[in-house]
Every structure is written in structure tokens, then in C-alpha cells.
Design a protein around this motif. Structure first.
Motif, PDB file in Angstrom:
ATOM      1  N   GLY A   1      67.279  25.329  -5.012  1.00 39.61           N
ATOM      2  CA  GLY A   1      66.325  25.290  -6.121  1.00 39.61           C
ATOM      3  C   GLY A   1      65.194  26.289  -5.921  1.00 39.61           C
ATOM      4  N   GLY A   2      64.707  26.369  -4.687  1.00 39.38           N
ATOM      5  CA  GLY A   2      63.651  27.336  -4.372  1.00 39.38           C
ATOM      6  C   GLY A   2      64.126  28.775  -4.481  1.00 39.38           C
ATOM      7  N   LEU A   3      65.357  29.034  -4.007  1.00 36.88           N
ATOM      8  CA  LEU A   3      65.911  30.384  -4.134  1.00 36.88           C
ATOM      9  C   LEU A   3      66.103  30.765  -5.599  1.00 36.88           C
ATOM     10  CD1 LEU A   3      68.527  30.343  -1.238  1.00 36.88           C
ATOM     11  CD2 LEU A   3      66.391  31.628  -1.325  1.00 36.88           C
ATOM     12  N   ASP A   4      66.545  29.806  -6.415  1.00 38.23           N
ATOM     13  CA  ASP A   4      66.720  30.086  -7.836  1.00 38.23           C
ATOM     14  C   ASP A   4      65.380  30.374  -8.510  1.00 38.23           C
ATOM     15  OD1 ASP A   4      68.389  30.194 -10.270  1.00 38.23           O
ATOM     16  OD2 ASP A   4      67.246  28.408 -10.837  1.00 38.23           O
ATOM     17  N   ARG A   5      64.361  29.575  -8.189  1.00 39.07           N
ATOM     18  CA  ARG A   5      63.032  29.821  -8.763  1.00 39.07           C
ATOM     19  C   ARG A   5      62.494  31.176  -8.342  1.00 39.07           C
ATOM     20  NH1 ARG A   5      62.359  24.419  -7.806  1.00 39.07           N
ATOM     21  NH2 ARG A   5      61.374  24.778  -5.794  1.00 39.07           N
ATOM     22  N   ALA A   6      62.745  31.563  -7.094  1.00 36.64           N
ATOM     23  CA  ALA A   6      62.278  32.873  -6.624  1.00 36.64           C
ATOM     24  C   ALA A   6      62.970  34.004  -7.380  1.00 36.64           C
ATOM     25  CB  ALA A   6      62.525  33.007  -5.126  1.00 36.64           C
ATOM     26  N   ALA A   7      64.281  33.848  -7.629  1.00 39.64           N
ATOM     27  CA  ALA A   7      65.004  34.887  -8.375  1.00 39.64           C
ATOM     28  C   ALA A   7      64.507  34.965  -9.817  1.00 39.64           C
ATOM     29  CB  ALA A   7      66.507  34.603  -8.357  1.00 39.64           C
ATOM     30  N   VAL A   8      64.309  33.820 -10.450  1.00 41.90           N
ATOM     31  CA  VAL A   8      63.819  33.815 -11.835  1.00 41.90           C
ATOM     32  C   VAL A   8      62.415  34.401 -11.896  1.00 41.90           C
ATOM     33  CG1 VAL A   8      63.131  32.300 -13.744  1.00 41.90           C
ATOM     34  CG2 VAL A   8      65.299  31.928 -12.586  1.00 41.90           C
ATOM     35  N   ARG A   9      61.572  34.068 -10.922  1.00 44.62           N
ATOM     36  CA  ARG A   9      60.211  34.606 -10.892  1.00 44.62           C
ATOM     37  C   ARG A   9      60.226  36.118 -10.678  1.00 44.62           C
ATOM     38  NH1 ARG A   9      57.861  31.607  -6.876  1.00 44.62           N
ATOM     39  NH2 ARG A   9      57.633  29.913  -8.349  1.00 44.62           N
ATOM     40  N   ALA A  10      61.127  36.581  -9.800  1.00 42.21           N
ATOM     41  CA  ALA A  10      61.207  38.022  -9.537  1.00 42.21           C
ATOM     42  C   ALA A  10      61.637  38.773 -10.793  1.00 42.21           C
ATOM     43  CB  ALA A  10      62.187  38.294  -8.399  1.00 42.21           C
ATOM     44  N   PHE A  11      62.630  38.259 -11.499  1.00 40.88           N
ATOM     45  CA  PHE A  11      63.053  38.914 -12.743  1.00 40.88           C
ATOM     46  C   PHE A  11      62.025  38.705 -13.848  1.00 40.88           C
ATOM     47  CE2 PHE A  11      67.305  38.619 -10.751  1.00 40.88           C
ATOM     48  CZ  PHE A  11      67.611  39.965 -10.789  1.00 40.88           C
ATOM     49  N   GLY A  12      61.270  37.594 -13.771  1.00 37.20           N
ATOM     50  CA  GLY A  12      60.216  37.355 -14.750  1.00 37.20           C
ATOM     51  C   GLY A  12      59.101  38.372 -14.661  1.00 37.20           C
ATOM     52  N   THR A  13      58.816  38.856 -13.437  1.00 34.31           N
ATOM     53  CA  THR A  13      57.784  39.879 -13.294  1.00 34.31           C
ATOM     54  C   THR A  13      58.215  41.189 -13.950  1.00 34.31           C
ATOM     55  OG1 THR A  13      58.632  40.567 -11.143  1.00 34.31           O
ATOM     56  CG2 THR A  13      56.885  38.899 -11.154  1.00 34.31           C
ATOM     57  N   LEU A  14      59.531  41.391 -14.055  1.00 34.38           N
ATOM     58  CA  LEU A  14      60.043  42.577 -14.760  1.00 34.38           C
ATOM     59  C   LEU A  14      60.157  42.334 -16.266  1.00 34.38           C
ATOM     60  CD1 LEU A  14      62.974  43.461 -12.339  1.00 34.38           C
ATOM     61  CD2 LEU A  14      60.750  44.575 -12.473  1.00 34.38           C
ATOM     62  N   GLY A  15      59.881  41.091 -16.671  1.00 32.63           N
ATOM     63  CA  GLY A  15      60.007  40.756 -18.084  1.00 32.63           C
ATOM     64  C   GLY A  15      61.457  40.510 -18.502  1.00 32.63           C
ATOM     65  N   ARG A  16      62.333  40.245 -17.552  1.00 34.76           N
ATOM     66  CA  ARG A  16      63.762  40.058 -17.825  1.00 34.76           C
ATOM     67  C   ARG A  16      64.290  38.822 -17.104  1.00 34.76           C
ATOM     68  NH1 ARG A  16      65.225  43.383 -21.933  1.00 34.76           N
ATOM     69  NH2 ARG A  16      64.282  45.416 -21.631  1.00 34.76           N
ATOM     70  N   ARG A  17      63.781  37.652 -17.444  1.00 37.39           N
ATOM     71  CA  ARG A  17      64.230  36.410 -16.804  1.00 37.39           C
ATOM     72  C   ARG A  17      65.714  36.167 -17.006  1.00 37.39           C
ATOM     73  NH1 ARG A  17      60.020  31.971 -16.299  1.00 37.39           N
ATOM     74  NH2 ARG A  17      61.909  30.752 -16.263  1.00 37.39           N
ATOM     75  N   GLU A  18      66.273  36.645 -18.110  1.00 34.51           N
ATOM     76  CA  GLU A  18      67.698  36.394 -18.391  1.00 34.51           C
ATOM     77  C   GLU A  18      68.616  37.130 -17.415  1.00 34.51           C
ATOM     78  OE1 GLU A  18      66.430  39.898 -20.942  1.00 34.51           O
ATOM     79  OE2 GLU A  18      65.598  37.920 -20.493  1.00 34.51           O
ATOM     80  N   TRP A  19      68.096  38.116 -16.708  1.00 38.72           N
ATOM     81  CA  TRP A  19      68.902  38.852 -15.731  1.00 38.72           C
ATOM     82  C   TRP A  19      69.189  38.005 -14.486  1.00 38.72           C
ATOM     83  CZ3 TRP A  19      66.406  44.399 -15.526  1.00 38.72           C
ATOM     84  CH2 TRP A  19      66.647  45.044 -16.744  1.00 38.72           C
ATOM     85  N   ALA A  20      68.454  36.920 -14.293  1.00 43.22           N
ATOM     86  CA  ALA A  20      68.646  36.071 -13.110  1.00 43.22           C
ATOM     87  C   ALA A  20      70.053  35.491 -13.067  1.00 43.22           C
ATOM     88  CB  ALA A  20      67.609  34.958 -13.085  1.00 43.22           C
ATOM     89  N   GLY A  21      70.683  35.317 -14.203  1.00 46.73           N
ATOM     90  CA  GLY A  21      72.040  34.782 -14.241  1.00 46.73           C
ATOM     91  C   GLY A  21      73.052  35.669 -13.544  1.00 46.73           C
ATOM     92  N   TYR A  22      72.787  36.967 -13.506  1.00 55.13           N
ATOM     93  CA  TYR A  22      73.704  37.897 -12.841  1.00 55.13           C
ATOM     94  C   TYR A  22      73.638  37.768 -11.312  1.00 55.13           C
ATOM     95  CZ  TYR A  22      74.347  39.971 -17.386  1.00 55.13           C
ATOM     96  OH  TYR A  22      74.646  40.169 -18.708  1.00 55.13           O
ATOM     97  N   VAL A  23      72.602  37.122 -10.817  1.00 51.26           N
ATOM     98  CA  VAL A  23      72.510  36.814  -9.391  1.00 51.26           C
ATOM     99  C   VAL A  23      72.868  35.346  -9.164  1.00 51.26           C
ATOM    100  CG1 VAL A  23      70.930  36.661  -7.423  1.00 51.26           C
ATOM    101  CG2 VAL A  23      70.770  38.579  -9.005  1.00 51.26           C
ATOM    102  N   ARG A  24      72.459  34.493 -10.095  1.00 53.16           N
ATOM    103  CA  ARG A  24      72.640  33.056  -9.967  1.00 53.16           C
ATOM    104  C   ARG A  24      74.118  32.658  -9.897  1.00 53.16           C
ATOM    105  NH1 ARG A  24      69.706  30.268 -14.631  1.00 53.16           N
ATOM    106  NH2 ARG A  24      67.885  30.569 -13.342  1.00 53.16           N
ATOM    107  N   VAL A  25      74.948  33.196 -10.755  1.00 51.76           N
ATOM    108  CA  VAL A  25      76.358  32.776 -10.821  1.00 51.76           C
ATOM    109  C   VAL A  25      77.133  33.177  -9.566  1.00 51.76           C
ATOM    110  CG1 VAL A  25      78.520  33.046 -12.086  1.00 51.76           C
ATOM    111  CG2 VAL A  25      76.394  32.652 -13.332  1.00 51.76           C
ATOM    112  N   PRO A  26      77.123  34.454  -9.143  1.00 48.36           N
ATOM    113  CA  PRO A  26      77.873  34.762  -7.921  1.00 48.36           C
ATOM    114  C   PRO A  26      77.304  34.074  -6.676  1.00 48.36           C
ATOM    115  CG  PRO A  26      76.717  36.711  -8.689  1.00 48.36           C
ATOM    116  CD  PRO A  26      76.548  35.670  -9.735  1.00 48.36           C
TER     117      PRO A  26
END
Length: 159
Positions: free
Chosen positions: A65-90
Motif C-alpha cells: 500500500g505504501g509503495l503504491d501511494r509512493a508511485a501515485v504521488r510520484a506520478f501526481g507530481t508530474l500531473g499524470r496520476r493515471e500513469w501509475a497503472g503502468y507500474v502498478r500492474v506489472p
């Protein structure tokens, strides 16, 4: 309706009868697999199920859960939260494979595996790493393909 400022408890949502049947079947299958795996060691079976539930709920859920939040936050800083799925699924698929095959990937049960199957346990780590690389590579290719398709559809700005 409230009583003395406290809300009344809501009814528990149990789901449809089909959902309850499937849930009961999944518990029965897990119990059967546990009894076959540990062959009559009832204390070991109970210990294994309780330990697995506690390990999952107290260690693994906060970790991924923490790793997922970190990935979403990192992509959120780029303004592209939807890109987190490309890391989340694999990552989820690779983690699931690691969780299922950990004893063989870690080489902890190589002798037991060899005696039960007459096959070598060598190569599980390499294959898991290869599958993980293919999952992330495929996700990266899909991401680049969708990104390129989106930029081609965007109208050019008039100067």
C-alpha cells in the motif's frame, strides 16, 4: 435514526447467494489445499493459515500500500496520476508470482522439490526475473504506444 447522538449500526451487507457460495467454495478449497500440503499436521495447518493471514494483513498490505501511494504521488507530481497503472500492474503480477513461488525462487526447498518431482529446482529465480522484466517491458511498450497515439491525435497549435 439516532439514539442519544450515536448512529444505529447498519445491516451487514452479505452479498448475493452466488457470492456467498463462491466465497464458501474458496475457503473450502484453501482448507483442502492446506490439509493436503501439511498432511495431517493440524497444528501446522492452523498455524500456517493464521500466520499467512497475519503476515499479509500486518506486513504485506502496509508495504505494498505504501509503495503504491509512493508511485501515485510520484506520478501526481508530474500531473499524470493515471500513469501509475503502468507500474502498478506489472509490479502486482510480479509480486504475486514471488509470493506464490518464493520457496523455490529463494532455493529454500530445492531438495524437497527434487525428491517430490525428480526435477531440478534450479532456474526459478532466473525465470521469475525474466518474467518480471517481460511484464515491465511490455507495460513500458504499451505506455509508449498509447502516449505516441495520444500525441498524434492532438491537434497542432497554430502560431
Amino acid at each position: 435514526m439516532r439514539t442519544r447522538g450515536l448512529p444505529l449500526p447498519r445491516a451487514v451487507a452479505l452479498g448475493s447467494p452466488l457470492h456467498l457460495l463462491l466465497l464458501a467454495c474458496s475457503f473450502a478449497l484453501a482448507g483442502y489445499a492446506g490439509t493436503r500440503l501439511l498432511a495431517g499436521d493440524w497444528f501446522g495447518i492452523v498455524l500456517w493459515f493464521v500466520g499467512a493471514a497475519l503476515l499479509h494483513d500486518l506486513v504485506l498490505v502496509p508495504l505494498y500500500g505504501g509503495l503504491d501511494r509512493a508511485a501515485v504521488r510520484a506520478f501526481g507530481t508530474l500531473g499524470r496520476r493515471e500513469w501509475a497503472g503502468y507500474v502498478r500492474v506489472p509490479a502486482a503480477l510480479s509480486g504475486l508470482l514471488l509470493l506464490v513461488w518464493f520457496p523455490l525462487i529463494g532455493g529454500r526447498v530445492a531438495d524437497r522439490y527434487r525428491s517430490a518431482t525428480a526435477l531440478s529446482a534450479d532456474g526459478f529465480l532466473g525465470r521469475w526475473l525474466l518474467i518480471t522484466a517481460v511484464l515491465f517491458g511490455g507495460s513500458a511498450l504499451l505506455f509508449l504506444w498509447r502516449l505516441r497515439r495520444a500525441t498524434k491525435r492532438r491537434p497542432s497549435a497554430d502560431h
